[in-house]
Enzyme design. Structure first.
Site, PDB file in Angstrom:
ATOM      1  N   ARG A   1       2.654  -1.545  -6.082  1.00 24.24           N
ATOM      2  CA  ARG A   1       2.679  -0.280  -6.810  1.00 24.24           C
ATOM      3  C   ARG A   1       4.002   0.466  -6.632  1.00 24.24           C
ATOM      4  O   ARG A   1       4.562   1.005  -7.588  1.00 24.24           O
ATOM      5  CB  ARG A   1       1.550   0.610  -6.272  1.00 24.24           C
ATOM      6  CG  ARG A   1       1.423   1.969  -6.932  1.00 24.24           C
ATOM      7  CD  ARG A   1       0.597   2.934  -6.070  1.00 24.24           C
ATOM      8  NE  ARG A   1      -0.620   2.351  -5.570  1.00 24.24           N
ATOM      9  CZ  ARG A   1      -1.778   2.332  -6.226  1.00 24.24           C
ATOM     10  NH1 ARG A   1      -1.868   2.903  -7.394  1.00 24.24           N
ATOM     11  NH2 ARG A   1      -2.841   1.754  -5.699  1.00 24.24           N
TER      12      ARG A   1
ATOM     13  N   CYS B   1     -15.559   3.829 -26.888  1.00 24.56           N
ATOM     14  CA  CYS B   1     -16.887   4.385 -27.075  1.00 24.56           C
ATOM     15  C   CYS B   1     -17.480   4.706 -25.706  1.00 24.56           C
ATOM     16  O   CYS B   1     -18.383   4.030 -25.223  1.00 24.56           O
ATOM     17  CB  CYS B   1     -17.744   3.376 -27.833  1.00 24.56           C
ATOM     18  SG  CYS B   1     -19.255   4.113 -28.398  1.00 24.56           S
ATOM     19  N   GLU B   2     -16.917   5.721 -25.069  1.00 26.22           N
ATOM     20  CA  GLU B   2     -17.272   6.024 -23.677  1.00 26.22           C
ATOM     21  C   GLU B   2     -16.771   7.438 -23.390  1.00 26.22           C
ATOM     22  O   GLU B   2     -15.576   7.705 -23.535  1.00 26.22           O
ATOM     23  CB  GLU B   2     -16.546   5.015 -22.773  1.00 26.22           C
ATOM     24  CG  GLU B   2     -16.948   4.995 -21.346  1.00 26.22           C
ATOM     25  CD  GLU B   2     -17.940   3.863 -21.052  1.00 26.22           C
ATOM     26  OE1 GLU B   2     -18.743   4.053 -20.146  1.00 26.22           O
ATOM     27  OE2 GLU B   2     -17.900   2.828 -21.737  1.00 26.22           O
TER      28      GLU B   2
ATOM     29  N   TYR C   1      -0.892  -1.504 -12.006  1.00 27.90           N
ATOM     30  CA  TYR C   1      -2.332  -1.477 -12.217  1.00 27.90           C
ATOM     31  C   TYR C   1      -2.722  -0.830 -13.549  1.00 27.90           C
ATOM     32  O   TYR C   1      -3.780  -0.227 -13.672  1.00 27.90           O
ATOM     33  CB  TYR C   1      -3.039  -0.808 -11.026  1.00 27.90           C
ATOM     34  CG  TYR C   1      -2.691  -1.486  -9.718  1.00 27.90           C
ATOM     35  CD1 TYR C   1      -3.089  -2.787  -9.468  1.00 27.90           C
ATOM     36  CD2 TYR C   1      -1.915  -0.838  -8.750  1.00 27.90           C
ATOM     37  CE1 TYR C   1      -2.745  -3.424  -8.286  1.00 27.90           C
ATOM     38  CE2 TYR C   1      -1.565  -1.476  -7.562  1.00 27.90           C
ATOM     39  CZ  TYR C   1      -1.988  -2.775  -7.336  1.00 27.90           C
ATOM     40  OH  TYR C   1      -1.633  -3.407  -6.175  1.00 27.90           O
TER      41      TYR C   1
ATOM     42  N   GLU D   1       4.227  -6.384   1.644  1.00 26.00           N
ATOM     43  CA  GLU D   1       3.822  -6.786   0.291  1.00 26.00           C
ATOM     44  C   GLU D   1       3.672  -5.579  -0.642  1.00 26.00           C
ATOM     45  O   GLU D   1       2.580  -5.322  -1.153  1.00 26.00           O
ATOM     46  CB  GLU D   1       2.475  -7.520   0.348  1.00 26.00           C
ATOM     47  CG  GLU D   1       2.502  -8.801   1.140  1.00 26.00           C
ATOM     48  CD  GLU D   1       1.113  -9.394   1.368  1.00 26.00           C
ATOM     49  OE1 GLU D   1       1.041 -10.573   1.709  1.00 26.00           O
ATOM     50  OE2 GLU D   1       0.119  -8.654   1.214  1.00 26.00           O
ATOM     51  N   PRO D   2       4.729  -4.832  -0.884  1.00 26.18           N
ATOM     52  CA  PRO D   2       4.587  -3.688  -1.790  1.00 26.18           C
ATOM     53  C   PRO D   2       4.452  -4.120  -3.244  1.00 26.18           C
ATOM     54  O   PRO D   2       5.115  -5.056  -3.686  1.00 26.18           O
ATOM     55  CB  PRO D   2       5.902  -2.920  -1.584  1.00 26.18           C
ATOM     56  CG  PRO D   2       6.882  -3.960  -1.141  1.00 26.18           C
ATOM     57  CD  PRO D   2       6.100  -4.999  -0.390  1.00 26.18           C
TER      58      PRO D   2
ATOM     59  N   GLY E   1       0.770  -1.229   0.000  1.00 24.08           N
ATOM     60  CA  GLY E   1       0.000   0.000   0.000  1.00 24.08           C
ATOM     61  C   GLY E   1       0.804   1.284   0.000  1.00 24.08           C
ATOM     62  O   GLY E   1       0.235   2.372   0.122  1.00 24.08           O
TER      63      GLY E   1
HETATM   64  C1  LIG Z   1      -3.214  -8.216   0.361  1.00 19.02           C
HETATM   65  C2  LIG Z   1      -2.538  -7.199  -0.488  1.00 19.02           C
HETATM   66  N1  LIG Z   1      -1.198  -7.122  -0.444  1.00 19.02           N
HETATM   67  C3  LIG Z   1      -0.539  -6.234  -1.210  1.00 19.02           C
HETATM   68  C4  LIG Z   1      -1.203  -5.359  -2.044  1.00 19.02           C
HETATM   69  C5  LIG Z   1      -0.381  -4.426  -2.856  1.00 19.02           C
HETATM   70  O1  LIG Z   1      -0.720  -3.113  -2.665  1.00 19.02           O
HETATM   71  P1  LIG Z   1       0.164  -1.962  -3.309  1.00 19.02           P
HETATM   72  O2  LIG Z   1       0.289  -2.250  -4.756  1.00 19.02           O
HETATM   73  O3  LIG Z   1      -0.625  -0.743  -3.037  1.00 19.02           O
HETATM   74  O4  LIG Z   1       1.469  -1.961  -2.607  1.00 19.02           O
HETATM   75  C6  LIG Z   1      -2.601  -5.394  -2.101  1.00 19.02           C
HETATM   76  C7  LIG Z   1      -3.366  -4.422  -2.919  1.00 19.02           C
HETATM   77  O5  LIG Z   1      -3.834  -3.414  -2.419  1.00 19.02           O
HETATM   78  C8  LIG Z   1      -3.283  -6.354  -1.311  1.00 19.02           C
HETATM   79  O6  LIG Z   1      -4.607  -6.456  -1.361  1.00 19.02           O
HETATM   80  N1  LIG Z   2      -5.997  -1.514  -8.448  1.00 16.87           N
HETATM   81  C1  LIG Z   2      -5.863  -0.477  -7.488  1.00 16.87           C
HETATM   82  C2  LIG Z   2      -5.287  -0.891  -6.203  1.00 16.87           C
HETATM   83  C3  LIG Z   2      -5.887  -2.113  -5.631  1.00 16.87           C
HETATM   84  C4  LIG Z   2      -4.808  -2.865  -5.026  1.00 16.87           C
HETATM   85  C5  LIG Z   2      -5.136  -4.271  -4.742  1.00 16.87           C
HETATM   86  N2  LIG Z   2      -5.820  -4.506  -3.487  1.00 16.87           N
HETATM   87  C6  LIG Z   2      -5.176   0.725  -8.084  1.00 16.87           C
HETATM   88  O1  LIG Z   2      -5.011   0.806  -9.235  1.00 16.87           O
HETATM   89  O2  LIG Z   2      -4.802   1.646  -7.422  1.00 16.87           O
END
Ligand SMILES: Cc1ncc(COP(=O)(O)O)c(C=O)c1O
Ligand SMILES: N[C@@H](CCCC[NH3+])C(=O)O
Length: 466
Positions: A317, A394-395, A424, A314-315, A272
């Protein structure tokens, strides 16, 4: 105020911190990513395409491992960093993660298959999911994954049953964790906050449900309870939220020790970590969060009278996001008069249509996410145009950049680059309007490598059985 009012215009004149490491410009003003001229990338591989800078990915992966190992090593605890594959997973990327000392977090059978194809050992893979199928659980057990994260009490019996079918018992138990919702609300958007009570993930801490679930796991000899898991949301910019979640989880661990006599060895604090999508965003300071979290864990354990657990994070993003840039080609450029309450307020907005859109980046439509963008194949003239970059779907909500400054001479055939799309983007891409999902081109030292190929019409037609 003009009729265009509202959100601020985004403009960045030179590569800055939202671009991959080492991004530069050629003498004639084209963008260079990972040593490769974007004009060459577009010519060889077409557009739209995702460009993934290997060096940025590896550096950021290493940065997490280094920061957390140092901070938690100093308090006498070990750390495992799991790369969250949901953000973007391919065989090459899983290998990069492993080579940099990370494990791989998966949440479906598909992600598990990619990690295994990359030869990530089962013991270094985690499996999540709020609605795992029996088949996914059985495959994870067969692959001997290092942990299955149980998301609900109902999963205990299922995993135990499938463990027994696989011949696992107390002499060779299946390692599991339990995902807990702490009630701590964090994240960039309601849809990506995951620890408040009224949502689908995990077992609530409130009311004792999490404690009861942990106790229930302990009653199953074929399951080995490693510990509890917390993931509070995504694109979090406030480190205090992680600390609050860690305290709550350590309290739960101590409660379990009191009620059952078992002090579980691990705690997973999830992912997160927020990144910068635009120059206005402040990315989370990974070193700072690691140190603050380690201090919180040390102090909380001292207060609770427990030993310090092994920690995992668990990073996703924050590792792959800044490594990715999307390249689009400009098609139609159209000036639209936007009516206001009076003539003074009438303004023109230039719609710049590109060859991708919501099928390669759903985040603006889904979360109102803002990105930066720039002309990438040349500098353009000095004047600037207030533009909206839109896709080809088309949106009407198919918007890539709602309000961005581009040179006034932007023209069909130009390239537009949008940074920070490594996470993502491709992983949430769709075939809406039967658009073909773009390739992911790895760049390193000026070399291009197709990590994921572009879809073809044959791929689409092969699914349609007529
Ligand atoms: C259980 C879990 N771990 C890790 C992540 C990875 O999150 P982020 O990509 O924000 O680091 C997510 C997505 O939000 C998740 O649901
Ligand atoms: N998909 C989302 C985050 C969800 C992460 C997974 N729980 C995004 O683009 O920001």
């Amino acid at each position: 105020m003009s009729a265009l009012g509202g959100t601020p215009v985004l403009r960045e004149t030179a590569p800055g911190h939202v671009w991959p490491v080492g991004t530069s410009l050629t003498d004639d003003g084209a963008l260079v990513l990972g040593g490769a001229d974007v004009r060459e990338i577009a010519q060889v591989h077409g557009t739209p395409c995702f460009v993934l800078d290997e060096l940025t990915f590896r550096r950021r992966a290493r940065m997490f491992v280094g920061a957390f190992e140092q901070a938690f090593g100093a308090i006498g605890s070990g750390v495992d960093v799991y790369y969250a594959g949901k953000s973007f997973l391919s065989v090459a990327v899983a290998r990069w993660a492993r080579e940099e000392g990370l494990r791989v977090d998966t949440c479906t059978g598909g992600e598990l298959a990619v990690a295994l194809r990359a030869d990530v050992p089962g013991a270094e893979i985690g499996l999540h999911g709020n609605n795992k199928s029996d088949d996914e659980i059985a495959r994870a057990i067969e692959a001997r994954v290092g942990r299955i994260v149980l998301d609900s009490p109902a999963e205990i019996e299922r995993v135990a049953r499938l463990a027994a079918i696989a011949g696992r018992d107390e002499t060779d138990p299946v390692p599991v964790m339990v995902r807990v919702t702490t009630g701590i609300h964090a994240g960039g958007h309601e849809f990506i906050s995951t620890a408040h009570e009224d949502q689908k993930f995990g077992v609530p801490l409130a009311g004792g449900a999490a404690l009861a679930t942990l106790e229930a796991v302990l009653a199953h000899p074929a399951l080995e309870l490693l510990g509890a898991h917390s993931h509070i949301g995504s694109q979090i910019q406030d480190a205090a939220a992680f600390e609050a979640a860690a305290r709550a989880m350590l309290g739960l661990r101590a409660d379990l020790a009191r009620s059952s006599g078992v002090l579980v060895p691990e705690l997973d604090l999830g992912g997160g970590y927020g990144i910068a999508y635009t120059p206005e965003d402040v990315p989370i300071d990974v070193d700072g969060v690691a140190r603050a979290l380690a201090a919180t864990v040390r102090d909380a354990c001292a207060e609770l009278g427990t030993s310090v657990p092994r920690i995992s994070i668990e990073p996703g993003r924050s590792i792959v996001g800044p490594a990715g840039v999307t390249l689009y080609s400009v098609g139609v450029v159209k000036a639209v008069t936007v009516g206001g309450a009076s003539d003074d307020e009438t303004a023109v907005r230039t719609y710049v249509s590109v060859d991708g859109g919501m099928s390669d980046n759903i985040r603006p439509a889904l979360y109102g996410a803002r990105y930066l963008g720039r002309l990438a194949n040349r500098p353009g003239d000095d004047a600037s145009l207030r533009a909206r970059v839109v896709g080809k779907h088309c949106e009407s909500g198919d918007i890539v950049l709602p309000d961005v400054e581009l040179p006034t001479d932007v023209t069909p055939g130009d390239l537009i680059a949008v940074p920070a799309t490594g996470a993502y983007g491709r992983s949430m891409a769709s075939n809406y309007n039967h658009v073909l999902r773009p390739p992911v081109i790895g760049v390193k030292d000026g070399e291009l490598r197709v990590l994921v190929r572009r879809e073809t019409e044959d791929d689409l037609l092969a699914l349609d059985l007529g």
